[in-house]
Structure formats: C-alpha cells, structure tokens
Design an enzyme around this catalytic site. Structure first.
Site, PDB file in Angstrom:
ATOM      1  N   HIS A 103      82.950  49.494   0.246  1.00 10.12           N
ATOM      2  CA  HIS A 103      83.067  48.542  -0.868  1.00 10.12           C
ATOM      3  C   HIS A 103      84.050  47.459  -0.417  1.00 10.12           C
ATOM      4  CE1 HIS A 103      82.501  52.440  -3.021  1.00 10.12           C
ATOM      5  NE2 HIS A 103      81.959  51.759  -3.990  1.00 10.12           N
ATOM      6  N   ASP A 106      87.620  48.653  -0.695  1.00  7.80           N
ATOM      7  CA  ASP A 106      88.099  49.709   0.218  1.00  7.80           C
ATOM      8  C   ASP A 106      88.751  49.081   1.429  1.00  7.80           C
ATOM      9  OD1 ASP A 106      86.501  51.415  -1.324  1.00  7.80           O
ATOM     10  OD2 ASP A 106      84.832  51.284   0.095  1.00  7.80           O
TER      11      ASP A 106
HETATM   12  C1  XLS Z   1      80.455  57.008  -7.469  1.00  9.52           C
HETATM   13  C2  XLS Z   1      79.474  56.458  -6.562  1.00  9.52           C
HETATM   14  C3  XLS Z   1      79.971  55.369  -5.636  1.00  9.52           C
HETATM   15  C4  XLS Z   1      78.831  54.611  -5.047  1.00  9.52           C
HETATM   16  C5  XLS Z   1      79.184  53.299  -4.448  1.00  9.52           C
HETATM   17  O1  XLS Z   1      80.255  58.026  -8.122  1.00  9.52           O
HETATM   18  O2  XLS Z   1      78.930  57.518  -5.830  1.00  9.52           O
HETATM   19  O3  XLS Z   1      80.802  55.898  -4.670  1.00  9.52           O
HETATM   20  O4  XLS Z   1      78.163  55.366  -4.072  1.00  9.52           O
HETATM   21  O5  XLS Z   1      79.788  52.452  -5.339  1.00  9.52           O
END
Ligand code: XLS
Ligand code: CA
Ligand code: CA
Length: 439
Positions: A103, A106
């Site tokens: 993301h 991140d």
């Molecule tokens: C959260 C989600 C997230 C997505 C990406 O529960 O799994 O991590 O994969 O935003």
C-alpha cells in the site's frame, strides 16, 4: 550480495526435497517442478506483503506492538522508509521469490499536506525501481491505504464528505502512476471502510453510486496513462465496518454488473475473508472462476474456532489442494499471484520466524499444487462430474442447455415419462475418501 546485513546469518532458501530436515530449505517448493504443464514458479507467483511482514507491529486490541525488527530505528521517516526497502528486497531475494505487494502508506510516510505525501511516495518508488532492476523482483500489485488514517473513519469513496472522495482520488491516481512506473501487474481495491455501521445515518444507494463513479474514474485514468495492469477488487464481509459493501465474490460481481464495470475488474480472493463471509475458501475461488473473475489470491488462513480475521500463514495442505485444483482448472491466475497477506503471531519475535512462516506457507501451497495436478490427471473428480450431469448431454437435457426447451416442451416430456428417473447417489463420502487418499 545482500543489500543489508540483517539476514546474513540465514542461508538462501533452496529446494532440498521432502527428506530434508533443514528448517531453512523448501521440502516441496521446487520452482522448476512441472505440474499440469507449468512450473510451480509459474503457477504460484508468490509475493511477500509489505504491510504485515514489514510494517505490522503485533499490536492487538488489548496491547501494543511486540515484534522486533533490528533494522528499524523507531521512526516513520523517509530515511527509514528507504532503508526498509532494501531490507524487504533482501528478504524476498533470500526466499527466491519473484514478487512483492504494498500500500502507499506501508512504504512512504504522510507529509504535512497532500503534496509532500505524494512526493514522499515518489522518493520511495524511485528506490523500488532501482531495487527491482537490481534483483529482478517485480510488483505483483499495489494499492492505496484508504482506511487507516482517521480521515477515512466514515469511508473512502463512500465517505459522506466530497473532500475525502477527492483525497482518495489523489491517492489512487498517484498509486496508478507509481504502478505504471514500476510495472505493477495488478492494482487492488480493498474497501476497508467502504461500508457502514447503521442505516440511520447511511444513504446506501448514494454510497454505492459514489463507489461506482470512483471505480469508473480509475478505469478512465488507467486508460489515459496507458496502465495495463489488471484491476482487482478484494471482497471482505466485515471488519472494520459491520456491513461491508464488498461482502463476497457474488456481491462484488453483482455490484460490478449493475454499474457495467465487470469487464474491467477481477477478484482478489483472500482465504480468511472467505471464511469470515461464512463460506469456505474453495467456494469463493470457484464462484470467481465460473464467472471468469478469478484474478489473484491473498494466501492466508483464519481460525475455525473463532470469527476473526486472524490472517495466519496458510498451513492446511487439504484446503490448499482444493484451492490449487480450482486454480489449475482456471488455467492459472493470469497476471495475478499468491500474496502472503498473513502476519506473525505476537510472540514470534525472532528474525528466523519470518522465514519459518514463509517457508511453511510456500511448501504447503507447493505440495497442494503437486497433489491437485495428480488429482486432475487421474481425472476421478472430473469423470464423476461428467457422469453426474450426463442427462444434460442428450435428449431433453441437451435441449435445455441449448435453449431449445420451454415449459411446455418439458411438461410434455415429463407427462409422457410419468415419473423422473430414480435419484442417483451424489457419492459424497466415496469422493471424500478419494480426496483423502491424495492428501
Ligand atoms: C485487510 C485486507 C488488506 C488488503 C489490501 O483485511 O486483507 O490487507 O489485502 O488493502
Ligand atoms: Ca488481503
Ligand atoms: Ca485478512
């Protein structure tokens, strides 16, 4: 040659075969091993996820973070972000994998305003570009975090505030530009807070229209800049909101069709989200597959004894054998892959634990693919399916499938026959026994 010293005491992880007792080796993941005409490397397209593996802290609702990362200086600075990027690429290289996922938040910290935030992202993206070139590691997918910061408390594209909608447009626009620059093979939307808690304050129809307008803008912008990555939506039924709009595969596909967006999107199915929705993982995969929408997978698992999104590393060979069977029947995941959206437990505090978690997960999946390939080539389940539906291969059944039957012709048929043929066994227990023989 590693970029940082943090994993120097751990050997590069290689395939040693099932007899190996080396905890830092693969026992089943031989990247070159062929299953159903493709190598495991081609089927699996494993990715390391940035957020849990490198940014998750181990915090839970009852206590703060516990995870120890010797490379972290405790700051969320740009300098730390750049250094962390080197550590991530070292880790992915050491595992011998091809992909990573992230993301925007991140990888790069927010600045004092949107302009600085965007600039921060580009500084890290530049570093990624260099590291990708140096290591050959590729971006499976990128996404924008539009759920963590308090500004997203009431949603992202479904937020009642148009300013937040605009803020999110900036985030996705930047991430699409970054994805184009880094050759990101897919772009994911997980609607973290795209949902609601109470209808007393929610205009559901208007929020869905806004989400659709947002997706359409993303499609238009990607076309404009020439970004060809596959758009993916990741279903999840709840957590953090009570009712999330992207509940499961079926709900997302119905939404996409309503707004005529279906040809632009596929699904990113997460195992733990399937179970949270009250389905099992193979159900969600198969629903996506039969609708031509199986795009990519977040490989993790929940815990059958509770209803949380525990995001554990996959370790159930049987569950994955079924999943791999569906993936092979799908002809693979195209530009998608298997992303380990999974986190270490709070007390897994050694650097070695990152390796054990990934090695175990990779071997679970690789073993499952070997099993699934065998099941498909033996053909027992496919033969059974053919046999079970054979009444549609000829006569009145064939007329139904070819659109030549109607209620009147069917009534005439069954009146003449008097009674349907007796029921045949579904042979579930027999088939379960066969499945068990493979696993
Ligand atoms: C959260 C989600 C997230 C997505 C990406 O529960 O799994 O991590 O994969 O935003
Ligand atoms: Ca996920
Ligand atoms: Ca999850």
């Amino acid at each position: 040659m590693s970029l940082t010293p943090y994993f120097d005491h751990i050997p590069a992880i290689r395939y040693e075969g099932p007899e190996s007792d080396n905890p830092f080796a693969y026992r089943w993941y031989d990247p070159a091993h062929k299953v159903a005409g493709k190598t495991l490397r081609e089927w699996c397209r494993f990715a390391v996820c940035y957020w849990h593996t490198f940014r998750g802290t181990g915090a839970d609702p009852f206590g703060p973070g516990t995870l120890v990362r010797p490379w972290e200086d405790g700051s969320d600075s740009l300098e730390m972000a750049i250094k962390r990027a080197d550590v991530v690429f070292d880790f992915v290289s050491k595992l011998g994998l091809d992909f990573y996922c992230f993301h925007d938040r991140d990888v790069a910290p927010e600045g004092k305003d949107v302009k600085v935030t965007n600039a921060n992202l580009w500084k890290v993206a530049k570093r990624f570009k260099k590291l990708q070139k140096q290591t050959g590691i590729k971006l499976l997918w990128g996404t924008a975090n539009m759920f963590s910061h308090p500004r997203f408390t009431q949603g992202a594209s479904t937020n009642p505030s148009a300013d937040i909608f605009a803020y999110c447009a900036n985030s996705v626009k930047e991430m699409l530009d970054v994805s184009l620059e880094l050759g990101g093979e897919n772009y994911v939307f997980w609607g973290g807070r795209e949902g609601y808690i109470t209808l007393l304050n929610t205009d559901m129809g208007r929020e869905a229209d806004h989400a659709a307008a947002f997706f359409q803008m993303a499609v238009d912008y990607a076309k404009k800049i020439g970004y060809k990555g596959q758009f993916l939506i990741e279903p999840k039924p709840c957590e953090p909101t009570k009712h999330q709009y992207d509940f499961d595969s079926a709900t997302v596909l119905a939404f996409l069709r309503k707004y005529k967006l279906e040809k632009h999107f596929k699904l990113n199915i997460e195992a733990n989200h399937a179970t949270l929705a009250g389905h099992d993982f193979p159900h969600e995969l198969e629903y996506a597959r039969v609708n031509g929408a199986l795009g990519s997978i977040d490989a993790n698992r929940g815990d059958w004894t509770n209803g949380w999104d525990t995001d554990q590393f996959p370790n159930d060979v049987k569950e994955w054998a079924h999943a791999a069977y569906i993936i092979i029947k799908n002809g693979g995941l195209g530009s998608g892959g298997l992303n380990f959206d999974a986190k270490l437990r709070r007390d897994s505090v050694d650097v070695e634990d990152y390796f054990h978690a990934h090695i175990g997960a990779i071997d679970t999946v690789a073993r499952a693919f070997r099993i699934a390939g065998q099941m498909l080539s033996d053909g027992v389940f496919e033969d059974n399916l053919k046999r079970r539906y054979r009444s549609f291969d000829k006569g009145i059944g064939k007329q139904v499938e070819s659109g030549k039957a109607d209620f009147e012709s069917l009534q005439k048929y069954i009146l003449k026959k008097g009674n349907p043929d007796p029921m045949e066994s579904g042979r579930q227990e027999y088939l379960e026994n066969i499945f068990n023989r493979y696993c």
